[in-house]
Motif scaffolding. Structure first.
Motif, PDB file in Angstrom:
ATOM      1  N   ARG A 332       0.787  -1.198   0.117  1.00  0.00           N
ATOM      2  CA  ARG A 332       0.076   0.040  -0.067  1.00  0.00           C
ATOM      3  C   ARG A 332       0.778   1.202   0.045  1.00  0.00           C
ATOM      4  N   LEU A 333       2.106   1.312   0.551  1.00  0.00           N
ATOM      5  CA  LEU A 333       2.757   2.595   0.703  1.00  0.00           C
ATOM      6  C   LEU A 333       3.485   2.697  -0.589  1.00  0.00           C
ATOM      7  N   VAL A 334       3.855   1.463  -1.245  1.00  0.00           N
ATOM      8  CA  VAL A 334       4.276   1.825  -2.762  1.00  0.00           C
ATOM      9  C   VAL A 334       3.199   2.419  -3.669  1.00  0.00           C
ATOM     10  N   LEU A 336       0.978   4.285  -2.639  1.00  0.00           N
ATOM     11  CA  LEU A 336       0.744   5.558  -2.143  1.00  0.00           C
ATOM     12  C   LEU A 336       1.753   6.609  -2.691  1.00  0.00           C
ATOM     13  N   GLU A 337       2.902   5.993  -2.522  1.00  0.00           N
ATOM     14  CA  GLU A 337       4.233   6.827  -3.195  1.00  0.00           C
ATOM     15  C   GLU A 337       4.162   7.106  -4.462  1.00  0.00           C
ATOM     16  N   LEU A 339       1.379   7.191  -6.273  1.00  0.00           N
ATOM     17  CA  LEU A 339       0.040   8.150  -6.288  1.00  0.00           C
ATOM     18  C   LEU A 339       0.579   9.527  -6.463  1.00  0.00           C
ATOM     19  N   ILE A 340       1.542   9.786  -5.438  1.00  0.00           N
ATOM     20  CA  ILE A 340       1.980  11.080  -5.020  1.00  0.00           C
ATOM     21  C   ILE A 340       3.059  11.767  -5.935  1.00  0.00           C
ATOM     22  N   LYS A 343       1.031  12.928  -8.931  1.00  0.00           N
ATOM     23  CA  LYS A 343       0.294  14.283  -8.438  1.00  0.00           C
ATOM     24  C   LYS A 343       1.287  15.514  -8.946  1.00  0.00           C
TER      25      LYS A 343
END
Lengths: 343, 343, 343
Positions: A332-334, A336-337, A339-340, A343
Motif C-alpha cells: 500500500r505504501l508503494v 501511495l508513493e 500516487l503522490i 500528482k
C-alpha cells in the motif's frame, strides 16, 4: 499422636480453641476429617475453612474460624512442616551393619550407623554417626559421608567425594561420576581423566537419579542447604551457593558458578562458564547462555527479564498475521508513493 | 516356531496363501528373508512389498501381493504385536527366592514369584503371584506389588507404595522418592516430610530411570494402562488417567491432573497445579503453563494450538527481516507524511 | 611423580627450561603452585602466565614465559590429557571374582577380570580380558562385554546386548531397556515385544543414568569412539556414527540415524525417523524435527542455521514493540490514504 497443646508449644503457635484435642494425622484442607490437623498457608483461601472438617487448623494471624481450633503463627507452612516431622518421624531402622553388606576393614564407621544388605563400603571410607545407608548404596574408595545422613537405595558416591551432615540423597542419585571432558585428536576424542571430587555441604538434599559429576582437577561444589530435585544434571567444576533450589530436569553445564538463594524452574538449562548472582530466579525451561546479575527474574531461551518474555511470548502466535500486515503495508505504501509522485 | 495357519488363528486374521509355512522370525519389511514374517502397518507403503523377501506379510484389507502369503486383518500393527509376543516369549525365569536375595520374614510372597540375587524385600511387603524381581530390586517396608509384574534390575519401590497387576518397570526406575517440598524459613528451607504414597494401576509400563515421587500427604496416581518412557519426572501429588502415553524426558510438576488417553511428546514440560483434559496431545518439547481442555493438540512454549505454532515457528526466522521492514516503513511513511504536508 | 623430561618424551613435546623438575600434580592455571604442571590450551590467554605459580606449563608453539619451564606441542590440551592419564592412573583393582558376586556357571570370563561384590553375571554372558565390573553391575543373559572395559556401579546391560572394547560406562546407566513401542487397540495400548539388542562400538563412553533402548526387532547402534554424557535418552533402533559427542539430557527418538563426528549440545531433542549427516552441530536445546544435511550448525526449535537463530532470537524480545509499530503504521497509512483521496 499428640495433643494440640503440645504441637502449639512445639512450633511456638498461639492456640485458640480446645487444647486437649488428640491429633493423629495431618491432611490437606479438602480431605481432612475429624481428628485431623490441617493448614491454611495463604489467608486468601480462608473461605475453604467453611467446608473443612478438620479438628484444628494452622493459620496466619487474622484468620478466624468458629468451627475449628486454631494454631496461629506467622509462618503456617513452616509450622506445618515441623508438626508433620514430629507426628510422622521416619521409620526406625536398626543401627548396625546388617548381613549381606560389604564393608572394607579400613572403613571408619561412626556410632549408630545403619548399613543395609547389598551396600558396598570401600576402602578408607568414613561414615559419620547416625547415618543410614539403604540397600545397594555403593561408596567408592575414600568417600566421606557426614553425620545423620540418609542415603537411599542404590545411591552411588564415587572416589574421595565428600558429603556433609544431615544430607538426604534420594534413590539412584550418582555423586562423583566422571565429568564429560575430551581432548580432540584429529577427528577422535581422548578422555581427560577426571581426578577432582564432589563436595556437598550440610543440609543439602539431592533428588532421585540426579547426577553430579566430579571436577576435572579440583572440586564440584554444592553449598549448604541447597535442594536439588530429581533427574538434574550438574556438570564438572560447577559451584552452587547456599540455599538454592534446583527443580527437576535442570541441566547446569561445566564450570558455571551459581550464587546463594537462587531458584531454577524445571527443565531450565545453564551454559558452561557462566556466573549467576545471588537471588536469581530462572523460570521453568529457561535457557541461560551468559552471566546473570543478582536478583534478576528471567524466562525464555535465551533468557530475558520475565516480564518481557511474558509479553513477547504472547505476541509470538500473532507472528504470521504481523507478517501479512507488513507485506500489505509495503504494498500500500508503494501505491501511495506512486500516487503522490504522479500528482 | 509356528505354522502360519496357527498364527492366523491366534490373531483372527484371514489367511491367503500357503497356510503351512513355518514362521521362525518376525523381521522389518526391509530386512525380512525367506521364512520370515513381516508386516505392513500402512497400506500407503504397499510398494515396499515388491522388494520384500519375507515368506508372509501381515496386511490390512485391500493390500495384495502375488509373492507373499498374507495375513489380512483390520489392525496389522496390533496383530504384529500379538504374533511377536507368541513367537518370542520372554526368557523363562526360575520361580523361587534365589540365594543372595534378602527377604524379610514378614513379607508375603505369592506363588511362582522369582526373586533374584541382590534383591531386598523389606518388612510387610506383599508380592503377588507370578511376579519377577530381577537382580538388585529394592522394595521398602510395606510396598505392595501385584501379580505377574516384571520389575527389572535395580528398580526401587519405596515405603508403602502400591503397584497393580501386570506392571512392567524398566531398570533403574524409582517409585516413591520424596516429593520436592520445602517451607521457607527466612532464607533457608525446611523439608516437608513426604508421607504420602504412589499408586500405580494395572498394565502400566514405566521406563528406565524414570522417577515418580510420593505425595506429600496423599497419593500420586498413575492410571491403568498408562505407558511412561525413560527418564520421565512425575512430581508429588500428580494424578494421571488411564491409557495415557508419556514419552521420554517429560517433566510433570506437582499436583497436576492429567486425563485419559493423552499423549505427551518427548521433553514436554507441564507446570504444577494444572488440569489437562482427556485426549489431549502435547507435541514434543511443548511447555504447558496452564489448563488444557479435552481434545486439544498443542505445541510450543507456552503451548498454543499446533497449527498456530507451525505457522508462527515458520515465521520466526524471518523476524529480523520483518523488523527491518517495519523500520523502513516508518521512515518512508514519515517522508510521505512530510511530502503531503508540504503540498 | 615424573620428571618433566619424561613427560615431554611421553607426549613428544619440545622442552624449554629445567628438564629435571619433579612433577607431582596437574592443576588449573589459576590454582597451580610450585611443583605443579599446568596447561594453556589457548594462546589468547597467555597473559594468565604472568600470575601463574606453576613450575611448568604445556603450551602451543609461540607462547613464551621466563618464569616457567615449557612443554611446547601443537595440541596442548591433548598433551595435558595424556600426561594426566600417566600421572593419575585409575586406582588399582583386584583382578578376581570377589565374594558376594553372583556369576552364572555358564558365563565366560576373560583373564584379569575384576567382578565386585553385588554384581550379577547371568547365563551365557561373555566378559573380555581386563574388564572391571564395579559393585552392583547386572549383566542379563547373553550380554557380551569386550576387553578392558570399566562398568561402574549399578550399570545394567540387558539380554544379549554387545559392548565393544575399552568402553567406559558411568554409574547407573541402562543398556538394553525395552524400546517404547505399543500398538493401539481401540483406546488401549498393547506392548510390542522388544526383541532386538543394543550394540556399542569400541572406545565409547556412556554417562551416568543414561538409557539406551534395545531395538524392536534389530539393533540400536552406537559407533566407535562416540561419547555420551549423563541422563541422555537414546530410543530404540537409533543408529549413531563414530566420534559423535552427545551432551547431557539430549533425547534421540526412535529409528533416527546420526552421522560421524556430530555434536549435540545439552538438552537438544531429535525427532524420530530423522537422518542427520556427518559433522553436524546442534546447539544446546536445539529441537530437530527433520533431516539435517552434513556439516550444518543449527539452533532453535525447530532448528535453523545457527546465525539465523542468533539474529531471530535477539529480535524476539522486541516483538511487542514491533506489533505496536505495525498497528500504528496501519492507522497512519489509512489516514494518509484518506488525506490523498480527499485532495
Amino acid at each position: 499422636m499428640a495433643k494440640l497443646k503440645e504441637l502449639a508449644e512445639w512450633v511456638g503457635a498461639q492456640l485458640v480453641g480446645d487444647e486437649n484435642i488428640e491429633i493423629a494425622r495431618v491432611a490437606p484442607i479438602e480431605e481432612a476429617g475429624p481428628g485431623d490437623l490441617t493448614f491454611l498457608a495463604n489467608p486468601r483461601y480462608a473461605a475453604k475453612l467453611n467446608d473443612c472438617r478438620a479438628a484444628a487448623v494452622i493459620v496466619a494471624p487474622g484468620v478466624e474460624s468458629e468451627r475449628h481450633s486454631l494454631l496461629i503463627c506467622s509462618n503456617p507452612y513452616l509450622a506445618f512442616a515441623r508438626i508433620l516431622a514430629r507426628l510422622c518421624p521416619p521409620a526406625s531402622v536398626e543401627r548396625r551393619v546388617m548381613d549381606g553388606a560389604w564393608v572394607d576393614p579400613s572403613a571408619q564407621l561412626g556410632k549408630e550407623v545403619a548399613i543395609h544388605p547389598g551396600c558396598h563400603v570401600g576402602p578408607n571410607v568414613r561414615i559419620g554417626r547416625g547415618t543410614i545407608l539403604y540397600p545397594g548404596v555403593v561408596l567408592y574408595e575414600g568417600a566421606q559421608i557426614g553425620e545423620d545422613c540418609v542415603l537411599h537405595a542404590h545411591v552411588i558416591v564415587r572416589e574421595a567425594c565428600r558429603i556433609g551432615n544431615r544430607v538426604i540423597i534420594q534413590p539412584g542419585a550418582v555423586i562423583g561420576s566422571d565429568g564429560f571432558g575430551y581432548a580432540p585428536d584429529g577427528r577422535r576424542y581422548v578422555k581427560i581423566p577426571q581426578i577432582g571430587i564432589v563436595e556437598i555441604g550440610d543440609d543439602v538434599e539431592i533428588g532421585a537419579a540426579t547426577c553430579i559429576d566430579r571436577a576435572a582437577l579440583t572440586v564440584t561444589r554444592i553449598g549448604r542447604g541447597t535442594k536439588i530435585d530429581n533427574l538434574v544434571q550438574i556438570a564438572h567444576n560447577v559451584e552452587i551457593g547456599e540455599d538454592t533450589i534446583i527443580v527437576s530436569q535442570v541441566g547446569i553445564s561445566g564450570s558455571t558458578r551459581i550464587g546463594d538463594h537462587c531458584t531454577f524452574g524445571g527443565q531450565a538449562g545453564i551454559a558452561g562458564h557462566v556466573r549467576i548472582g545471588d537471588d536469581v530466579m530462572i523460570a521453568a525451561r529457561g535457557g541461560v547462555p551468559s552471566d546473570v546479575p543478582p536478583g534478576q527474574v528471567m524466562s525464555g531461551t535465551p533468557v530475558m527479564p520475565h516480564k518481557d518474555w511474558l509479553k513477547a511470548s504472547m505476541t509470538f502466535p500473532k507472528l504470521p498475521e504481523m507478517r501479512r500486515d507488513v507485506q500489505a503495508l509495503k504494498k500500500r505504501l508503494v501505491e501511495l508513493e506512486n500516487l503522490i509522485k504522479e500528482k
